[in-house]
Design an enzyme around this catalytic site. Structure first.
Site, PDB file in Angstrom:
ATOM      1  N   GLY A 191       0.799  -1.225   0.000  1.00  0.00           N
ATOM      2  CA  GLY A 191       0.000   0.000   0.000  1.00  0.00           C
ATOM      3  C   GLY A 191       0.833   1.276   0.000  1.00  0.00           C
ATOM      4  O   GLY A 191       0.595   2.191  -0.803  1.00  0.00           O
ATOM      5  N   LYS A 238      -9.522  -6.332   8.716  1.00  0.00           N
ATOM      6  CA  LYS A 238      -8.530  -7.402   8.828  1.00  0.00           C
ATOM      7  C   LYS A 238      -9.153  -8.626   9.507  1.00  0.00           C
ATOM      8  O   LYS A 238      -9.057  -9.738   9.031  1.00  0.00           O
ATOM      9  CB  LYS A 238      -7.355  -6.870   9.667  1.00  0.00           C
ATOM     10  CG  LYS A 238      -6.035  -7.563   9.411  1.00  0.00           C
ATOM     11  CD  LYS A 238      -4.936  -6.974  10.265  1.00  0.00           C
ATOM     12  CE  LYS A 238      -4.290  -5.738   9.740  1.00  0.00           C
ATOM     13  NZ  LYS A 238      -3.687  -5.889   8.429  1.00  0.00           N
TER      14      LYS A 238
HETATM   15  N1  LIG Z   1      -8.057  -3.116  19.266  1.00  0.00           N
HETATM   16  C1  LIG Z   1      -7.095  -2.869  18.364  1.00  0.00           C
HETATM   17  N2  LIG Z   1      -5.952  -3.569  18.387  1.00  0.00           N
HETATM   18  C2  LIG Z   1      -4.968  -3.328  17.468  1.00  0.00           C
HETATM   19  N3  LIG Z   1      -5.045  -2.393  16.490  1.00  0.00           N
HETATM   20  C3  LIG Z   1      -6.157  -1.655  16.420  1.00  0.00           C
HETATM   21  C4  LIG Z   1      -7.237  -1.865  17.353  1.00  0.00           C
HETATM   22  N4  LIG Z   1      -8.231  -0.985  17.038  1.00  0.00           N
HETATM   23  C5  LIG Z   1      -7.788  -0.274  15.996  1.00  0.00           C
HETATM   24  N5  LIG Z   1      -6.571  -0.649  15.602  1.00  0.00           N
HETATM   25  C6  LIG Z   1      -5.827  -0.042  14.485  1.00  0.00           C
HETATM   26  O1  LIG Z   1      -5.702  -0.956  13.404  1.00  0.00           O
HETATM   27  C7  LIG Z   1      -4.438  -0.759  12.781  1.00  0.00           C
HETATM   28  C8  LIG Z   1      -4.059  -1.990  11.965  1.00  0.00           C
HETATM   29  O2  LIG Z   1      -4.759  -1.979  10.738  1.00  0.00           O
HETATM   30  P1  LIG Z   1      -4.062  -1.427   9.393  1.00  0.00           P
HETATM   31  O3  LIG Z   1      -3.399  -0.102   9.667  1.00  0.00           O
HETATM   32  O4  LIG Z   1      -5.068  -1.481   8.314  1.00  0.00           O
HETATM   33  O5  LIG Z   1      -2.912  -2.524   9.213  1.00  0.00           O
HETATM   34  P2  LIG Z   1      -1.997  -2.863   7.921  1.00  0.00           P
HETATM   35  O6  LIG Z   1      -1.592  -1.566   7.304  1.00  0.00           O
HETATM   36  O7  LIG Z   1      -0.856  -3.636   8.520  1.00  0.00           O
HETATM   37  O8  LIG Z   1      -2.845  -3.719   7.018  1.00  0.00           O
HETATM   38  C9  LIG Z   1      -3.509  -0.442  13.922  1.00  0.00           C
HETATM   39  O9  LIG Z   1      -2.373   0.290  13.530  1.00  0.00           O
HETATM   40  C10 LIG Z   1      -4.410   0.371  14.878  1.00  0.00           C
HETATM   41  O10 LIG Z   1      -4.282   1.741  14.612  1.00  0.00           O
HETATM   42  C1  LIG Z   2      -8.026  -2.315  -3.032  1.00  0.00           C
HETATM   43  C2  LIG Z   2      -6.836  -1.993  -2.193  1.00  0.00           C
HETATM   44  O1  LIG Z   2      -6.937  -1.225  -1.264  1.00  0.00           O
HETATM   45  N1  LIG Z   2      -5.682  -2.584  -2.536  1.00  0.00           N
HETATM   46  C3  LIG Z   2      -4.448  -2.371  -1.845  1.00  0.00           C
HETATM   47  C4  LIG Z   2      -3.479  -3.457  -2.258  1.00  0.00           C
HETATM   48  C5  LIG Z   2      -2.180  -3.433  -1.488  1.00  0.00           C
HETATM   49  C6  LIG Z   2      -2.375  -3.663  -0.007  1.00  0.00           C
HETATM   50  O2  LIG Z   2      -3.401  -4.073   0.506  1.00  0.00           O
HETATM   51  O3  LIG Z   2      -1.213  -3.407   0.722  1.00  0.00           O
HETATM   52  P1  LIG Z   2      -1.091  -3.288   2.308  1.00  0.00           P
HETATM   53  O4  LIG Z   2      -1.447  -4.605   2.895  1.00  0.00           O
HETATM   54  O5  LIG Z   2       0.360  -2.946   2.460  1.00  0.00           O
HETATM   55  O6  LIG Z   2      -1.990  -2.188   2.776  1.00  0.00           O
HETATM   56  C7  LIG Z   2      -3.858  -0.969  -2.204  1.00  0.00           C
HETATM   57  O7  LIG Z   2      -4.014  -0.521  -3.341  1.00  0.00           O
HETATM   58  O8  LIG Z   2      -3.226  -0.358  -1.327  1.00  0.00           O
END
Ligand SMILES: Nc1ncnc2c1ncn2[C@@H]1O[C@H](COP(=O)(O)OP(=O)(O)O)[C@@H](O)[C@H]1O
Ligand SMILES: CC(=O)N[C@@H](CCC(=O)OP(=O)(O)O)C(=O)O
Length: 286
Positions: free
Chosen positions: A72, A247
């Protein structure tokens, strides 16, 4: 200065660590672990090499790892370079027909090949493919009514045969989250969703999600183990918010028995979670 006895104690401690891992190695031999690889563990070269060396070790002890990577932050940087700002709704990137060209270039070109190269450097034979290869990730438009999301895909089907063939040939499959519609057009799939769909289709023993937080937190406290039902309650109660919601929801939807949410910035997080009794992240189970 360390004396002979202290050096001997350290050597014995190392042997104890190996012995502690033995029951886990035996239990997981031949099992499929799907690893969602992303966040800082991918952008920091030292962490990258360390995480992928850990994956190489999993393979060496008979586990069958499958990597689904994200990217991302790298996509956002590339789009910025070409003057295209990024827009997200609930963690999903708006992606037009023009933007998908850049997204695919970054995910299936640069990142996918770089992950494969690092695995190969760590004595782990890997093959990089995208969800467009062999009909691996079949998608439908996420929201056909919104032109800005024209090329965002939801996974409807996974052709597990492609991955199984690579696993049978002893390769580690490295998958980029680009899917295809019935006409073969490229669609941008969120990497968490792609990993969960792949894990479900392969009936994986574990889905390991690397992120930048220690796991699921209740306030500041790390939750070591939680059932999927309890996780849903924490979402409803507002304890789990933001990016952690999709997630966890895609993990529950995927029907995988065990999901581990780990901090990829912690040295050897995967090994510590899998091969020690205590673990380091959050295990979410049925
Ligand atoms: N209860 C929770 N426990 C852990 N993370 C949480 C919680 N509630 C919200 N979050 C948020 O979710 C984020 C993780 O999701 P995301 O940023 O989308 O992860 P990634 O970028 O690794 O896919 C954490 O950084 C935190 O800010
Ligand atoms: C549709 C959609 O949101 N696709 C994501 C694909 C990559 C991704 O998910 O990467 P991370 O796990 O590092 O966030 C994007 O374009 O960012």
């Amino acid at each position: 200065m360390e004396g002979g006895d202290q050096i001997m104690d350290k050597v014995i401690d190392k042997a104890k660590i190996l012995i502690e891992a033995l029951p886990y190695i035996n239990a997981f031999k031949g099992k499929i672990f799907v690893i969602k690889y992303g966040g800082s563990a991918m952008t920091d070269e030292r962490l990258k090499s360390q995480v992928l060396r850990d994956v190489s070790l999993l393979k060496s002890v008979g586990i069958r790892p499958v990597i689904v990577h994200g990217g991302g932050k790298e996509i956002t940087a590339l789009l910025k370079e070409v003057g295209k700002p990024s827009h997200f709704v609930d963690g999903i990137r708006a992606t037009t027909a023009e933007e998908i060209e850049y997204v695919e270039m970054m995910l299936s070109g640069k990142i996918n090949k770089s992950v494969v190269a690092t695995l190969m450097q760590n004595e782990c034979e890997a093959v990089g493919i995208s969800g467009r290869d062999g009909g691996l990730l079949k998608t439908v438009p996420f929201d056909a009514s919104q032109p800005a999301f024209e090329r965002v895909g939801l996974v409807t089907e996974v052709n597990a045969k492609v991955i199984e063939t690579l696993l049978e040939a002893q390769f580690v499959p490295v998958i980029s989250p680009i899917g295809a519609d019935a006409e073969g057009n490229a669609f941008n799939v969120n990497a968490d969703e792609a990993a969960a769909a792949v894990a479900g289709a392969l009936k994986a023993e574990k889905l390991i999600m690397l992120t930048d937080v220690d796991g699921v937190l209740n306030g500041k406290a790390l939750i070591s183990e939680i059932t999927m039902k309890q996780a849903e309650t924490l979402i409803a109660e507002g304890v789990i918010t933001g990016g952690m919601i999709p997630k966890i929801e895609c993990c529950i939807k995927s029907d995988v028995e065990n999901v581990h949410i780990l901090n990829g910035t912690l040295d050897h997080a995967i090994l510590l979670e899998i091969f020690t009794q205590r673990g380091v992240g959050t295990k979410i189970f049925k």
